[in-house]
Design a protein around this motif. Structure first.
Motif, PDB file in Angstrom:
ATOM      1  N   MET A   1     -16.521  -5.224 -36.107  1.00  0.00           N
ATOM      2  CA  MET A   1     -15.845  -6.070 -37.093  1.00  0.00           C
ATOM      3  C   MET A   1     -16.669  -6.137 -38.372  1.00  0.00           C
ATOM      4  O   MET A   1     -16.135  -6.201 -39.470  1.00  0.00           O
ATOM      5  N   HIS A   2     -17.989  -6.091 -38.192  1.00  0.00           N
ATOM      6  CA  HIS A   2     -18.881  -6.090 -39.349  1.00  0.00           C
ATOM      7  C   HIS A   2     -18.579  -4.870 -40.237  1.00  0.00           C
ATOM      8  O   HIS A   2     -18.474  -4.980 -41.455  1.00  0.00           O
TER       9      HIS A   2
ATOM     10  N   VAL B   1      -8.444  -0.092 -30.715  1.00  0.00           N
ATOM     11  CA  VAL B   1      -8.621  -1.183 -31.685  1.00  0.00           C
ATOM     12  C   VAL B   1      -8.656  -2.494 -30.910  1.00  0.00           C
ATOM     13  O   VAL B   1      -7.635  -2.935 -30.366  1.00  0.00           O
ATOM     14  N   ASP B   2      -9.827  -3.100 -30.822  1.00  0.00           N
ATOM     15  CA  ASP B   2      -9.985  -4.246 -29.930  1.00  0.00           C
ATOM     16  C   ASP B   2     -11.319  -4.932 -30.224  1.00  0.00           C
ATOM     17  O   ASP B   2     -12.236  -4.319 -30.768  1.00  0.00           O
ATOM     18  N   ALA B   3     -11.413  -6.182 -29.827  1.00  0.00           N
ATOM     19  CA  ALA B   3     -12.694  -6.882 -29.922  1.00  0.00           C
ATOM     20  C   ALA B   3     -13.659  -6.392 -28.843  1.00  0.00           C
ATOM     21  O   ALA B   3     -14.871  -6.501 -28.984  1.00  0.00           O
ATOM     22  N   HIS B   4     -13.093  -5.863 -27.743  1.00  0.00           N
ATOM     23  CA  HIS B   4     -13.916  -5.459 -26.596  1.00  0.00           C
ATOM     24  C   HIS B   4     -13.897  -3.948 -26.387  1.00  0.00           C
ATOM     25  O   HIS B   4     -12.884  -3.304 -26.653  1.00  0.00           O
ATOM     26  N   CYS B   5     -14.993  -3.422 -25.838  1.00  0.00           N
ATOM     27  CA  CYS B   5     -15.043  -1.978 -25.537  1.00  0.00           C
ATOM     28  C   CYS B   5     -14.369  -1.670 -24.197  1.00  0.00           C
ATOM     29  O   CYS B   5     -13.931  -0.544 -23.974  1.00  0.00           O
ATOM     30  N   ASP B   6     -14.369  -2.623 -23.289  1.00  0.00           N
ATOM     31  CA  ASP B   6     -13.761  -2.442 -21.964  1.00  0.00           C
ATOM     32  C   ASP B   6     -14.217  -1.158 -21.290  1.00  0.00           C
ATOM     33  O   ASP B   6     -13.431  -0.434 -20.673  1.00  0.00           O
ATOM     34  N   ILE B   7     -15.517  -0.922 -21.375  1.00  0.00           N
ATOM     35  CA  ILE B   7     -16.101   0.303 -20.823  1.00  0.00           C
ATOM     36  C   ILE B   7     -17.160  -0.020 -19.767  1.00  0.00           C
ATOM     37  O   ILE B   7     -18.037   0.789 -19.469  1.00  0.00           O
TER      38      ILE B   7
ATOM     39  N   TRP C   1     -11.433   1.503 -44.868  1.00  0.00           N
ATOM     40  CA  TRP C   1     -11.613   1.774 -43.443  1.00  0.00           C
ATOM     41  C   TRP C   1     -10.507   2.633 -42.854  1.00  0.00           C
ATOM     42  O   TRP C   1     -10.727   3.385 -41.921  1.00  0.00           O
ATOM     43  N   LEU C   2      -9.333   2.628 -43.483  1.00  0.00           N
ATOM     44  CA  LEU C   2      -8.275   3.504 -42.989  1.00  0.00           C
ATOM     45  C   LEU C   2      -8.636   4.965 -43.203  1.00  0.00           C
ATOM     46  O   LEU C   2      -8.371   5.813 -42.377  1.00  0.00           O
ATOM     47  N   LEU C   3      -9.318   5.194 -44.319  1.00  0.00           N
ATOM     48  CA  LEU C   3      -9.776   6.545 -44.625  1.00  0.00           C
ATOM     49  C   LEU C   3     -10.742   6.994 -43.525  1.00  0.00           C
ATOM     50  O   LEU C   3     -10.713   8.116 -43.058  1.00  0.00           O
ATOM     51  N   LEU C   4     -11.577   6.053 -43.096  1.00  0.00           N
ATOM     52  CA  LEU C   4     -12.530   6.384 -42.031  1.00  0.00           C
ATOM     53  C   LEU C   4     -11.804   6.783 -40.760  1.00  0.00           C
ATOM     54  O   LEU C   4     -12.175   7.738 -40.089  1.00  0.00           O
TER      55      LEU C   4
ATOM     56  N   GLY D   1     -13.136  -2.422 -34.533  1.00  0.00           N
ATOM     57  CA  GLY D   1     -12.967  -3.878 -34.474  1.00  0.00           C
ATOM     58  C   GLY D   1     -13.799  -4.580 -33.418  1.00  0.00           C
ATOM     59  O   GLY D   1     -13.599  -5.768 -33.138  1.00  0.00           O
ATOM     60  N   ILE D   2     -14.773  -3.880 -32.850  1.00  0.00           N
ATOM     61  CA  ILE D   2     -15.579  -4.462 -31.775  1.00  0.00           C
ATOM     62  C   ILE D   2     -16.380  -5.670 -32.277  1.00  0.00           C
ATOM     63  O   ILE D   2     -17.019  -5.620 -33.330  1.00  0.00           O
ATOM     64  N   ARG D   3     -16.306  -6.780 -31.525  1.00  0.00           N
ATOM     65  CA  ARG D   3     -17.158  -7.912 -31.868  1.00  0.00           C
ATOM     66  C   ARG D   3     -17.765  -8.577 -30.636  1.00  0.00           C
ATOM     67  O   ARG D   3     -18.491  -9.560 -30.745  1.00  0.00           O
ATOM     68  N   ASP D   4     -17.445  -8.061 -29.466  1.00  0.00           N
ATOM     69  CA  ASP D   4     -17.947  -8.718 -28.258  1.00  0.00           C
ATOM     70  C   ASP D   4     -18.265  -7.664 -27.195  1.00  0.00           C
ATOM     71  O   ASP D   4     -17.575  -7.551 -26.190  1.00  0.00           O
ATOM     72  N   ALA D   5     -19.326  -6.890 -27.459  1.00  0.00           N
ATOM     73  CA  ALA D   5     -19.714  -5.847 -26.487  1.00  0.00           C
ATOM     74  C   ALA D   5     -20.837  -6.383 -25.613  1.00  0.00           C
ATOM     75  O   ALA D   5     -21.757  -7.041 -26.096  1.00  0.00           O
TER      76      ALA D   5
END
Ligand SMILES: NC(=[NH2+])NCCC[C@H](N)C(=O)O
Length: 240
Positions: free
Chosen positions: A219-220, A142-148, A229-232, A197-201
């Motif tokens: 995030m969208h 759970v993060d704004a970034h993928c860090d991958i 979204w919790l169900l997801l 929660g990704i918004r900056d990949a």
């Protein structure tokens, strides 16, 4: 006041024990500051509340580790990575520290620190889960970034943008002192990884997600699915 959980966790035999590792390290990126976060969290009463309000039995060495003894005299860039020796040494040690808690089936809480430390936290837990349960660990990131980013796709050279690449084996390095210590039993599969929660990949990261079929909710998506979204998460976490 919050109440302690009443459901016994299925995979944590000692889930009431909370193993805490405080990691005062910021070398995975260029700005100092995040290394002060563990002390700030602890002095604001986090561990006391986890004990008093949630009923956890806290197992902590009462130390915020700075790993100063592991810092190399010189640490030149390697394959574009900044401070590779320092980050590798710290995360290797952290991996052991986390493993020492996780092998007893404790819940582990790591207080960082920049995100390069995920190389240590996830690898130590993945190893313990394989040994204890004979299965691969799933990761919900759970993060704004993928860090991958791999060292080659990274535009910054900061290792805090690369932990998932090393943990999944998408980035590899043979040198033991630069993440070559990560063995198969430390790693996770891209099939059991989901982002929320990704918004900056970065462009290279988006390509990687597509190529390897890695599930991601931006995030969208979170805005769009709202309450559902919790169900997801539930559905995707269950797909193992
Ligand atoms: N954990 C973080 N704050 N990551 C930010 C990464 C930013 C950028 N994608 C990079 O690789 O440099």
């Amino acid at each position: 006041m919050t109440s302690p959980p009443t459901i016994q966790p299925k995979f944590l035999y000692n889930g009431n024990d909370l193993g805490v590792v405080a990691v005062g390290f910021s070398g995975g990126q260029c700005k100092a500051g995040v290394d002060a976060a563990p002390s700030a969290l602890i002095s604001s009463g986090l561990l006391t509340q986890l004990h008093d309000d949630l009923g956890y039995n806290i197992i902590h060495d009462n130390t915020v580790h700075s790993y100063s003894e592991l810092m190399p005299k010189s640490d030149p860039d390697y394959r574009g990575m900044k401070r590779p020796l320092a980050v590798s040494a710290v995360t290797q040690q952290l991996s052991e520290q986390v493993y020492e808690h996780a092998k007893y089936g404790r819940c582990v809480l790591t207080l960082g620190g920049d995100h390069s430390i995920a190389i240590g936290t996830i690898s130590g837990t993945a190893k313990a889960i394989r040994e204890r349960l004979g299965r691969e660990m799933a990761v919900i990131w759970v993060d704004a970034h993928c860090d991958i980013n791999t060292p080659e796709t990274s535009e910054s050279g900061n290792i805090h943008g690369m932990p998932v690449a090393f943990l999944t084996g998408l980035a590899e390095e043979k040198r033991d002192d630069i993440f070559g210590w990560l063995k198969d039993n430390h790693k996770i599969s891209v099939k059991k990884l989901v982002y929320i929660g990704i918004r900056d990949a970065d462009r290279g990261e988006k390509k990687m997600l597509k190529e390897h079929g890695i599930k991601a909710f931006s995030m969208h998506d979170v805005d769009k699915y709202g309450d559902h979204w919790l169900l997801l998460i539930e559905v995707h976490a269950d797909q193992d």
